[in-house]
Design a protein around this motif. Structure first.
Motif, PDB file in Angstrom:
ATOM      1  N   ARG A 110      -2.714  26.038 -25.715  1.00 23.78           N
ATOM      2  CA  ARG A 110      -1.660  26.971 -26.143  1.00 23.78           C
ATOM      3  C   ARG A 110      -1.154  26.626 -27.538  1.00 23.78           C
ATOM      4  O   ARG A 110      -0.929  27.513 -28.369  1.00 23.78           O
ATOM      5  N   ARG A 111      -0.991  25.328 -27.806  1.00 19.57           N
ATOM      6  CA  ARG A 111      -0.490  24.915 -29.120  1.00 19.57           C
ATOM      7  C   ARG A 111      -1.519  25.191 -30.223  1.00 19.57           C
ATOM      8  O   ARG A 111      -1.167  25.623 -31.316  1.00 19.57           O
ATOM      9  N   LEU A 112      -2.785  24.952 -29.930  1.00 19.81           N
ATOM     10  CA  LEU A 112      -3.826  25.238 -30.924  1.00 19.81           C
ATOM     11  C   LEU A 112      -3.916  26.732 -31.197  1.00 19.81           C
ATOM     12  O   LEU A 112      -4.060  27.156 -32.356  1.00 19.81           O
ATOM     13  N   GLN A 113      -3.841  27.525 -30.151  1.00 17.35           N
ATOM     14  CA  GLN A 113      -3.880  28.979 -30.326  1.00 17.35           C
ATOM     15  C   GLN A 113      -2.711  29.456 -31.176  1.00 17.35           C
ATOM     16  O   GLN A 113      -2.880  30.299 -32.068  1.00 17.35           O
ATOM     17  N   ALA A 114      -1.537  28.895 -30.916  1.00 12.64           N
ATOM     18  CA  ALA A 114      -0.350  29.262 -31.695  1.00 12.64           C
ATOM     19  C   ALA A 114      -0.491  28.853 -33.160  1.00 12.64           C
ATOM     20  O   ALA A 114       0.090  29.479 -34.052  1.00 12.64           O
ATOM     21  N   ALA A 115      -1.276  27.794 -33.403  1.00 11.39           N
ATOM     22  CA  ALA A 115      -1.503  27.316 -34.773  1.00 11.39           C
ATOM     23  C   ALA A 115      -2.617  28.101 -35.465  1.00 11.39           C
ATOM     24  O   ALA A 115      -2.938  27.822 -36.628  1.00 11.39           O
ATOM     25  N   GLY A 116      -3.229  29.053 -34.770  1.00  7.33           N
ATOM     26  CA  GLY A 116      -4.256  29.893 -35.365  1.00  7.33           C
ATOM     27  C   GLY A 116      -5.672  29.372 -35.234  1.00  7.33           C
ATOM     28  O   GLY A 116      -6.592  29.883 -35.885  1.00  7.33           O
ATOM     29  N   ILE A 117      -5.885  28.377 -34.376  1.00  8.72           N
ATOM     30  CA  ILE A 117      -7.215  27.817 -34.182  1.00  8.72           C
ATOM     31  C   ILE A 117      -7.954  28.622 -33.110  1.00  8.72           C
ATOM     32  O   ILE A 117      -7.393  28.864 -32.033  1.00  8.72           O
ATOM     33  N   PRO A 118      -9.193  29.030 -33.357  1.00  9.88           N
ATOM     34  CA  PRO A 118      -9.965  29.709 -32.307  1.00  9.88           C
ATOM     35  C   PRO A 118     -10.222  28.746 -31.144  1.00  9.88           C
ATOM     36  O   PRO A 118     -10.821  27.691 -31.331  1.00  9.88           O
ATOM     37  N   VAL A 119      -9.757  29.114 -29.966  1.00  7.94           N
ATOM     38  CA  VAL A 119      -9.859  28.234 -28.800  1.00  7.94           C
ATOM     39  C   VAL A 119     -10.491  28.987 -27.637  1.00  7.94           C
ATOM     40  O   VAL A 119     -10.098  30.111 -27.323  1.00  7.94           O
ATOM     41  N   THR A 120     -11.460  28.351 -27.006  1.00  7.07           N
ATOM     42  CA  THR A 120     -11.966  28.821 -25.723  1.00  7.07           C
ATOM     43  C   THR A 120     -11.407  27.886 -24.666  1.00  7.07           C
ATOM     44  O   THR A 120     -11.775  26.712 -24.607  1.00  7.07           O
ATOM     45  N   HIS A 121     -10.481  28.404 -23.857  1.00  5.48           N
ATOM     46  CA  HIS A 121      -9.906  27.598 -22.777  1.00  5.48           C
ATOM     47  C   HIS A 121     -10.591  28.010 -21.480  1.00  5.48           C
ATOM     48  O   HIS A 121     -10.366  29.104 -20.958  1.00  5.48           O
ATOM     49  N   ASP A 122     -11.415  27.142 -20.975  1.00  2.00           N
ATOM     50  CA  ASP A 122     -12.185  27.400 -19.756  1.00  2.00           C
ATOM     51  C   ASP A 122     -11.476  26.692 -18.598  1.00  2.00           C
ATOM     52  O   ASP A 122     -11.562  25.470 -18.470  1.00  2.00           O
ATOM     53  N   HIS A 123     -10.768  27.456 -17.787  1.00  3.67           N
ATOM     54  CA  HIS A 123     -10.028  26.855 -16.668  1.00  3.67           C
ATOM     55  C   HIS A 123     -10.776  27.095 -15.365  1.00  3.67           C
ATOM     56  O   HIS A 123     -11.005  28.228 -14.955  1.00  3.67           O
ATOM     57  N   ALA A 124     -11.203  26.004 -14.727  1.00  4.33           N
ATOM     58  CA  ALA A 124     -11.960  26.086 -13.475  1.00  4.33           C
ATOM     59  C   ALA A 124     -10.999  25.938 -12.299  1.00  4.33           C
ATOM     60  O   ALA A 124     -10.515  24.844 -12.011  1.00  4.33           O
ATOM     61  N   LYS A 125     -10.715  27.032 -11.620  1.00  4.05           N
ATOM     62  CA  LYS A 125      -9.715  27.025 -10.557  1.00  4.05           C
ATOM     63  C   LYS A 125     -10.170  26.296  -9.294  1.00  4.05           C
ATOM     64  O   LYS A 125      -9.338  25.911  -8.477  1.00  4.05           O
ATOM     65  N   ASP A 126     -11.467  26.104  -9.144  1.00  2.00           N
ATOM     66  CA  ASP A 126     -11.974  25.455  -7.926  1.00  2.00           C
ATOM     67  C   ASP A 126     -12.469  24.038  -8.191  1.00  2.00           C
ATOM     68  O   ASP A 126     -13.129  23.435  -7.343  1.00  2.00           O
ATOM     69  N   ALA A 127     -12.160  23.484  -9.369  1.00  6.21           N
ATOM     70  CA  ALA A 127     -12.733  22.190  -9.746  1.00  6.21           C
ATOM     71  C   ALA A 127     -11.683  21.083  -9.776  1.00  6.21           C
ATOM     72  O   ALA A 127     -10.478  21.331  -9.811  1.00  6.21           O
ATOM     73  N   PHE A 128     -12.174  19.843  -9.799  1.00 10.09           N
ATOM     74  CA  PHE A 128     -11.321  18.662  -9.805  1.00 10.09           C
ATOM     75  C   PHE A 128     -11.718  17.764 -10.961  1.00 10.09           C
ATOM     76  O   PHE A 128     -12.768  17.957 -11.602  1.00 10.09           O
ATOM     77  N   HIS A 129     -10.899  16.764 -11.239  1.00 11.49           N
ATOM     78  CA  HIS A 129     -11.159  15.885 -12.373  1.00 11.49           C
ATOM     79  C   HIS A 129     -12.519  15.186 -12.243  1.00 11.49           C
ATOM     80  O   HIS A 129     -12.870  14.669 -11.184  1.00 11.49           O
ATOM     81  N   GLY A 130     -13.247  15.188 -13.359  1.00 10.79           N
ATOM     82  CA  GLY A 130     -14.532  14.505 -13.378  1.00 10.79           C
ATOM     83  C   GLY A 130     -15.670  15.267 -12.752  1.00 10.79           C
ATOM     84  O   GLY A 130     -16.754  14.713 -12.547  1.00 10.79           O
ATOM     85  N   ALA A 131     -15.476  16.550 -12.446  1.00 13.05           N
ATOM     86  CA  ALA A 131     -16.491  17.315 -11.706  1.00 13.05           C
ATOM     87  C   ALA A 131     -17.842  17.328 -12.404  1.00 13.05           C
ATOM     88  O   ALA A 131     -18.892  17.332 -11.745  1.00 13.05           O
TER      89      ALA A 131
END
Length: 403
Positions: free
Chosen positions: A354-375
């Protein structure tokens, strides 16, 4: 007969304790995930007992997981693999065999493990680097930085930064046939932390003429100010990366002084004179509504100034990239951030996106709703998981399209 039955019941209870873990309903392959988490739980319990008895340091026991997964550098029909040194730091180098029409892409990768464990030779990291090199026809430099508790912050950062800066020299890029306009830094977990910090420092370093094209941060740890974010609360007892283990990793990164760990556990380690930094980790402003759920933001409880004076590292940008100001964020390259719903570090990555997007940086935020840390570490037999392969493919696809 009665005693045998009692022993069987007790053995079943003990086995159930280790095997059973509350697995999110949206997870695939429930039983396989349960067995994997049971293994992690066992090692963590053994580590706690061994340390309590004075037999071994906690991290030495946990490190056995990595030791069991070590593979030597072996070339195959697609990639030439060698262990070497860049600027006196050990790296594992992956060079594709296939011909290239022009200069190649390159990825400098930093492994995870809470700055305390992990190795470039662990099978999941070796496979990831091979797959990246072969699929993208890219040079991959996997950095084997020194680890805590033997080496404390900022040694880990200095190792990875030294390697990256060395590799970005025009003479070195030319030696390996790398296009200076197509270089990426990437990492997972603690490695994602290091990748974010390296990208920030490179953008400020006047000695570095070659600029990164992209950065890829896989479920990164990005701040240590607020260890009670909604994601920390929701995943407090996660078998793979619990809140207590995360705090242990963070504190070991800086010191063996138990007073810092105890302060972090109670979320009272930041002094009042650093209160201005909380604006950068205020989840009530930075998280989307669906992630706030029923959580209520509580103003920080400040701790002793003495801890920050003795161990200033936890307030340092090189350890907490999320604390960077907007002016510095505007200098960063195109970014990929992977976050997992069932992960204590989820909110770090979400807030940075969110902060990078607000700063104007092109960001692909890939959120995996069914995943856990280290998957993404679970990509080979016998612990291969469909979710790990899926996340790996998405990461590689993004690199292929953007690097």
């Amino acid at each position: 007969m009665g005693s045998k039955l009692l022993c069987l019941v007790l053995a079943s209870i003990v086995l159930a304790y280790y095997v059973y873990s509350p697995i999110p309903e949206d997870s695939e392959e429930h039983w396989k995930v349960m067995l994997i988490t049971a293994t992690f739980k066992t090692f963590r319990n053994l580590a706690g007992v061994a340390e309590y008895l004075g037999l071994m340091h906690y991290m030495d026991v946990v490190t056995l997981i990595g030791t069991m997964q070590y593979v030597a550098p072996m070339s195959d029909e697609n990639v030439i693999v060698t262990d070497t040194e860049f600027n006196n730091v050990t790296v594992r180098l992956y060079l594709p065999r296939k011909a290239s029409d022009g200069l190649r892409r390159a990825v400098v990768y930093f492994h995870g493990g809470g700055w305390c464990i992990g190795h470039v030779g662990m099978k999941p990291y070796d496979l990831l680097a091979r797959w990246t090199s072969n699929t993208l026809n890219a040079v991959v430099v996997s950095v084997n930085y020194r680890l805590a508790p033997k080496y404390r912050f900022p040694i880990q950062f200095e190792d990875v930064y030294s390697v990256t800066k060395f590799f970005l020299q025009s003479s070195v890029l030319s030696q390996y046939g790398v296009d200076p306009d197509r270089v990426c830094v990437a990492g997972d977990s603690a490695g994602g932390n290091l990748a974010a910090a390296v990208a920030q420092q490179l953008s400020e370093d006047p000695e570095v003429k070659t600029k990164l094209k992209v950065q890829a941060l896989l479920y990164p740890a990005l701040q240590v100010l607020d260890l009670n974010l909604p994601s920390y609360q929701e995943n407090e007892n996660d078998p793979i990366l619990s809140r207590s283990l995360t705090v242990r990793f963070w504190s070991e990164y800086f010191t063996s002084d138990l007073s810092l760990r105890e302060a972090m556990i109670s979320n009272r380690h930041v002094p009042v004179e650093s209160s201005h930094l909380f604006q950068f980790v205020n989840w009530s402003n930075l998280l989307p509504e669906e992630m706030k759920k029923d959580h209520i933001y509580i103003s920080p409880t400040y701790g002793s100034s003495k801890l920050a004076q003795k161990y200033p590292g936890f307030l340092d940008l090189r350890a907490a990239p999320l604390l960077a100001g907007d002016a510095q964020l505007r200098k960063l390259p195109r970014t990929y951030i992977l976050t997992c719903e069932h992960d204590v570090l989820r909110d770090d990555g979400v807030m940075y996106a969110r902060r990078l997007q607000a700063a104007g940086i092109p960001v692909t935020h890939d959120h995996a709703k069914d995943a856990f840390h280290g998957a993404m570490a679970f990509i080979s037999f016998p612990t291969e998981l469909a979710v790990g392969r899926r996340l790996l493919n998405r990461y590689i696809e993004w690199l292929n399209e953007n690097l």
